[in-house]
Scaffold this motif. Structure first.
Motif, short mmCIF file in Angstrom:
data_model
loop_
_atom_site.label_atom_id
_atom_site.label_comp_id
_atom_site.label_asym_id
_atom_site.label_seq_id
_atom_site.Cartn_x
_atom_site.Cartn_y
_atom_site.Cartn_z
N ASN A 84 4.24 -43.11 -47.35
CA ASN A 84 4.79 -43.06 -46.00
C ASN A 84 3.66 -43.40 -45.03
N PRO A 85 3.70 -44.56 -44.38
CA PRO A 85 2.58 -44.99 -43.53
C PRO A 85 2.18 -43.96 -42.48
N ALA A 86 3.17 -43.24 -41.94
CA ALA A 86 2.88 -42.27 -40.89
C ALA A 86 2.01 -41.12 -41.39
N ASP A 87 2.06 -40.84 -42.68
CA ASP A 87 1.26 -39.76 -43.23
C ASP A 87 -0.24 -40.08 -43.18
N PHE A 88 -0.55 -41.36 -43.10
CA PHE A 88 -1.95 -41.79 -43.10
C PHE A 88 -2.37 -42.45 -41.78
N GLY A 89 -1.43 -42.51 -40.82
CA GLY A 89 -1.74 -43.10 -39.51
C GLY A 89 -1.53 -44.59 -39.42
N PHE A 90 -0.81 -45.16 -40.39
CA PHE A 90 -0.61 -46.61 -40.37
C PHE A 90 0.68 -47.03 -39.68
N ASP A 91 1.44 -46.05 -39.18
CA ASP A 91 2.57 -46.44 -38.31
C ASP A 91 2.03 -46.92 -36.97
N LYS A 92 0.88 -46.37 -36.56
CA LYS A 92 0.18 -46.80 -35.36
C LYS A 92 -1.32 -46.83 -35.68
N PRO A 93 -1.79 -47.88 -36.33
CA PRO A 93 -3.20 -47.94 -36.73
C PRO A 93 -4.14 -47.80 -35.54
N ARG A 94 -5.26 -47.13 -35.75
CA ARG A 94 -6.24 -46.98 -34.68
C ARG A 94 -7.04 -48.25 -34.45
N SER A 95 -7.15 -49.08 -35.48
CA SER A 95 -7.90 -50.32 -35.33
C SER A 95 -7.50 -51.32 -36.40
N THR A 96 -7.44 -52.59 -36.00
CA THR A 96 -7.25 -53.68 -36.95
C THR A 96 -8.36 -54.69 -36.68
N ALA A 97 -9.20 -54.93 -37.67
CA ALA A 97 -10.36 -55.82 -37.51
C ALA A 97 -10.26 -56.98 -38.47
N THR A 98 -10.45 -58.18 -37.94
CA THR A 98 -10.48 -59.39 -38.75
C THR A 98 -11.87 -59.99 -38.66
N SER A 102 -19.66 -66.59 -43.26
CA SER A 102 -20.26 -67.92 -43.24
C SER A 102 -19.69 -68.84 -44.33
N ASP A 103 -19.05 -68.27 -45.37
CA ASP A 103 -18.42 -69.10 -46.40
C ASP A 103 -16.96 -69.39 -46.07
N ASP A 104 -16.57 -69.08 -44.80
CA ASP A 104 -15.21 -69.34 -44.27
C ASP A 104 -14.13 -68.43 -44.86
N THR A 105 -14.52 -67.43 -45.63
CA THR A 105 -13.53 -66.45 -46.07
C THR A 105 -13.32 -65.42 -44.96
N LYS A 106 -12.17 -64.75 -45.01
CA LYS A 106 -11.83 -63.75 -44.01
C LYS A 106 -11.43 -62.45 -44.69
N ALA A 107 -11.55 -61.37 -43.95
CA ALA A 107 -11.11 -60.07 -44.43
C ALA A 107 -10.48 -59.31 -43.28
N ILE A 108 -9.51 -58.48 -43.61
CA ILE A 108 -8.84 -57.66 -42.60
C ILE A 108 -8.98 -56.20 -43.01
N VAL A 109 -9.43 -55.38 -42.07
CA VAL A 109 -9.56 -53.94 -42.31
C VAL A 109 -8.72 -53.21 -41.28
N ILE A 110 -7.82 -52.36 -41.75
CA ILE A 110 -6.94 -51.59 -40.87
C ILE A 110 -7.33 -50.12 -40.99
N VAL A 111 -7.61 -49.49 -39.86
CA VAL A 111 -8.10 -48.12 -39.85
C VAL A 111 -6.98 -47.17 -39.45
N GLY A 112 -6.71 -46.18 -40.30
CA GLY A 112 -5.70 -45.17 -40.01
C GLY A 112 -6.35 -43.88 -39.54
N ASN A 113 -5.80 -42.76 -39.94
CA ASN A 113 -6.28 -41.46 -39.49
C ASN A 113 -7.48 -41.00 -40.32
N ASP A 114 -8.19 -40.01 -39.78
CA ASP A 114 -9.20 -39.32 -40.56
C ASP A 114 -8.51 -38.33 -41.49
N ALA A 115 -9.04 -38.19 -42.67
CA ALA A 115 -8.48 -37.24 -43.62
C ALA A 115 -8.87 -35.83 -43.24
#
Length: 220
Positions: A84-98, A102-115
């Motif tokens: 359940n996303p809401a249990d971990f804070g992913f219904d309203k993520p605190r941050s989404t970082a893309t 330098s090798d043109d690859t990308k990564a996405i990190v989505i930050v939820g709640n503190d445990a």
């Protein structure tokens, strides 16, 4: 436990962060220098906050964001399928970082709640549904805002007794029916640090002039 990504900050070229405090983008460049023998050395990474190019950045803050997006380890998998996303804070993520490297690859990190109990922070990585628990300090910088990144100094506080004295101070505006001006006192008959030159010539009150000069320097 394991590692989600493992780069070095010098390999980061672009960062986009959207969090509860707004959004911003950082461009990162790490210059290199080649000497006469062909040896290549890496110089300090330079960060630019896009749209705020004229602003000086606070030391270390952009580095913290790049560090958080260079290497992330997790201590456990909190949910394989996302639960359940809401249990971990992913219904309203605190941050989404893309982040782009330098090798043109990308990564996405989505930050939820503190445990609970300070056990860490929940994150999601890329397009995976899995939820990971990682040390809070490894993603804390992704919650920084523009105001946390830019230097907010208007002017600098005095660094020594030698540069703490002003040459002149003028006070005017709606609170002052007459303009007030004071300058350093050179008259040895008085121990006052300053003397008024407007609206009349008088020795200045030590306490009040120090409040004015103190309020002028070190504004942020």
């Amino acid at each position: 436990y394991g590692t989600l990504m493992e780069y070095i900050p010098a390999e980061v070229t672009h960062i986009k962060v959207e969090n509860t405090g707004g959004s911003y983008e950082i461009k990162s460049v790490t210059p290199t220098k080649t000497d006469e023998n062909g040896n290549v050395t890496t110089e300090a990474t330079q960060y630019t906050l896009i749209g705020f190019e004229d602003f000086e950045l606070q030391p270390g803050q952009a580095d913290s964001v790049a560090n958080n997006l260079s290497s992330i380890d997790f201590t456990s998998v909190a949910s394989v399928d996302g639960g359940n996303p809401a249990d971990f804070g992913f219904d309203k993520p605190r941050s989404t970082a893309t982040v782009t490297y330098s090798d043109d690859t990308k990564a996405i990190v989505i930050v939820g709640n503190d445990a609970a109990g300070g056990a860490g922070t929940y994150i999601k990585f890329g397009s995976s549904d899995a939820i990971y628990l990682c040390p809070t300090e490894s993603v804390h910088a992704l919650l920084l805002t523009v105001n946390d990144l830019i230097a907010r100094d208007v002017n600098h506080a005095p660094e020594s007794t030698e540069n703490s004295y002003v040459q002149s101070v003028t006070l005017s505006g709606t609170l002052y029916p007459q303009t007030i001006e004071f300058v350093p006192n050179t008259d040895t008959t008085s121990s006052a640090s300053y003397k008024l030159t407007k609206p009349s010539t008088l020795f200045a009150n030590e306490s009040n002039t120090s409040k004015v000069t103190g309020a002028i320097r070190g504004l942020y």
